[in-house]
Scaffold this active site. Structure first.
Site, PDB file in Angstrom:
ATOM      1  N   HIS A  85       0.817  -1.222   0.000  1.00  0.00           N
ATOM      2  CA  HIS A  85       0.000   0.000   0.000  1.00  0.00           C
ATOM      3  C   HIS A  85       0.846   1.266   0.000  1.00  0.00           C
ATOM      4  O   HIS A  85       1.870   1.352   0.667  1.00  0.00           O
ATOM      5  CB  HIS A  85      -1.044  -0.013   1.115  1.00  0.00           C
ATOM      6  CG  HIS A  85      -0.542   0.032   2.517  1.00  0.00           C
ATOM      7  ND1 HIS A  85      -0.320   1.220   3.183  1.00  0.00           N
ATOM      8  CD2 HIS A  85      -0.257  -0.950   3.405  1.00  0.00           C
ATOM      9  CE1 HIS A  85       0.070   0.952   4.421  1.00  0.00           C
ATOM     10  NE2 HIS A  85       0.133  -0.352   4.583  1.00  0.00           N
ATOM     11  N   ASP A 194       5.712   1.988   7.107  1.00  0.00           N
ATOM     12  CA  ASP A 194       4.450   1.295   6.841  1.00  0.00           C
ATOM     13  C   ASP A 194       3.685   2.123   5.808  1.00  0.00           C
ATOM     14  O   ASP A 194       3.080   3.117   6.162  1.00  0.00           O
ATOM     15  CB  ASP A 194       3.671   1.156   8.147  1.00  0.00           C
ATOM     16  CG  ASP A 194       2.299   0.547   7.972  1.00  0.00           C
ATOM     17  OD1 ASP A 194       2.015   0.028   6.884  1.00  0.00           O
ATOM     18  OD2 ASP A 194       1.505   0.611   8.926  1.00  0.00           O
ATOM     19  N   GLU A 223      -5.372   1.729   2.085  1.00  0.00           N
ATOM     20  CA  GLU A 223      -5.291   0.530   2.923  1.00  0.00           C
ATOM     21  C   GLU A 223      -5.596   0.873   4.373  1.00  0.00           C
ATOM     22  O   GLU A 223      -6.268   0.128   5.083  1.00  0.00           O
ATOM     23  CB  GLU A 223      -3.898  -0.099   2.805  1.00  0.00           C
ATOM     24  CG  GLU A 223      -3.775  -1.480   3.436  1.00  0.00           C
ATOM     25  CD  GLU A 223      -3.289  -1.499   4.882  1.00  0.00           C
ATOM     26  OE1 GLU A 223      -3.213  -2.584   5.472  1.00  0.00           O
ATOM     27  OE2 GLU A 223      -3.014  -0.422   5.456  1.00  0.00           O
ATOM     28  N   ASP A 246       3.831  -6.039   3.597  1.00  0.00           N
ATOM     29  CA  ASP A 246       3.539  -4.922   4.500  1.00  0.00           C
ATOM     30  C   ASP A 246       4.604  -4.839   5.576  1.00  0.00           C
ATOM     31  O   ASP A 246       5.641  -5.496   5.499  1.00  0.00           O
ATOM     32  CB  ASP A 246       2.128  -5.104   5.095  1.00  0.00           C
ATOM     33  CG  ASP A 246       1.420  -3.775   5.334  1.00  0.00           C
ATOM     34  OD1 ASP A 246       2.085  -2.815   5.753  1.00  0.00           O
ATOM     35  OD2 ASP A 246       0.197  -3.698   5.115  1.00  0.00           O
TER      36      ASP A 246
HETATM   37 ZN   LIG Z   1       0.628  -1.266   6.441  1.00  0.00          ZN
END
Ligand SMILES: [Zn+2]
Length: 369
Positions: A85, A194, A223, A246
């Protein structure tokens, strides 16, 4: 499964060879702002980075980047979708106060506890601001102990009036933490590891190959607000199997009294994190077994994610069309969804190696019932 002893984690070592992951690309991706629903700046970098290395690329209606790298050989290679993402958690400006303060909504999972007093960057013109906090000198009693709610906070741009603040930032624009990416001793620190770690990994995999699979890459949007981009990406690609790349939270420090931490769901220094289940998905057991076998055969460290909330794009892709076998593979990182997350380069490299081997060794027989 490794023994639960957080104190015996191996010490951080600087990589002895040039890192497998592209640190400069990770730096620019992590420093770029792309709060959910406003992923354009990261999308631009992704498109530039993958352009020469893929056979097809498009941007779909929601803003996902969907790319294809055709297989090296074979008439009916499996279609494998890898998703990472592009968006990050952050803030959305919703109003201007009469004194120039900016009201905001939190976008994605950010705790009110980590907001107060933080430096932020606001809007496409990157205006510096701070989430206002009363200084400790002026606080006493309850006000020192209680968590201030985000609805009571304001972003202060230093503007002296509502009009001045309006000239700098419009309603609907986003704000991110102002943290600059840094390379530490064998580790990286950034506001958006992230999932820019996942994006950088996926870009690197597209630069390599071709592989014996038809590799579909989805750089997804939204996301952090409910796996929304992945849902339509999974539908469009219709893959035989999918892996979400991820970054997973590792609450792996000893507790405040120095006791062993048994609440972690992943630990730094123990390699790629393979998911059995999370709040949205139960991973396909054939894919989990294949990943574990592949890591073991290559002598790569890996760990199984321990119970906890959260979810990845795999949760949405699994439920598209007639169903897709999915699994998630993450790089472990501390302090996700705060101003600065921290991950070890060694874990990232071990994750990249596992995924390279996965692409080289994946075939349809893995999915036989
Ligand atoms: Zn994530």
């Amino acid at each position: 499964m490794p023994k639960k002893d957080a104190r015996k984690s191996p010490p951080a070592r600087p990589a002895a060879h040039p890192p497998l992951g592209d640190l400069e690309l990770l730096r620019s991706l992590s420093n770029t702002a792309a709060v959910s629903g406003d992923e354009g700046a990261v999308r631009k970098l992704v498109l530039e980075a993958i352009g020469p290395h893929v056979d097809e690329v498009k941007v779909d209606t929601l803003g996902n980047v969907l790319a294809v790298k055709r297989a090296a050989r074979g008439r009916q290679p499996p279609r494998l979708l890898l998703a990472a993402h592009m968006d990050e958690v952050g803030l959305m400006i919703v109003d201007h106060d009469s004194d120039g303060g900016l009201r905001f909504e939190v976008v994605g999972g950010v705790s009110d506890r980590v907001l107060l007093g933080k430096a932020v960057i606001v809007g496409p013109r990157r205006q510096p601001g701070v989430i206002g906090a009363a200084p400790i000198h002026l606080l006493s009693g309850d006000r020192l102990e209680t968590v201030v709610r985000s609805g009571q906070m304001r972003i202060d741009l230093g503007a002296g009036s509502q009009e001045a603040a309006r000239r700098q930032v419009a309603v609907g624009e986003r704000a991110t933490f102002a943290t600059e990416f840094s390379v530490l001793e064998g580790a990286v620190r950034g506001k958006a590891l992230d999932d820019r770690l996942g994006c950088t990994t996926l870009i690197g995999l597209l630069r390599g190959g071709p592989y014996p699979v038809e590799l579909h890459a989805a750089f997804t949007v939204q996301e952090e607000v409910g796996l929304r981009g992945a849902r339509v990406a999974g539908y469009a690609v219709e893959p035989d199997a999918a892996i979400a790349l991820d970054c997973t939270p590792s609450n792996d420090l000893p507790d405040s009294r120095g006791r062993e931490n048994t609440q972690y769901n992943a630990r730094l220094g123990h390699g790629a994190v393979i998911y059995l289940a999370d709040a949205h998905t139960i991973s396909d057991s054939r894919l989990v077994a294949f990943l574990c076998r592949t890591a073991e055969a290559a002598g790569l460290p890996y760990q199984i994610r321990q119970p906890g909330g959260g979810g990845t794009d795999a949760g949405a892709i699994q439920q598209t069309r007639a169903g897709v076998p999915v699994v998630s593979v993450s790089v472990p990182a501390r302090y996700l969804h705060t101003p600065a997350a921290l991950a070890r380069i060694e874990d990232w490299e071990n994750t990249i190696r596992l995924l390279q081997l996965t692409l080289e060794q994946f075939d349809r027989r893995i999915l036989k019932k």
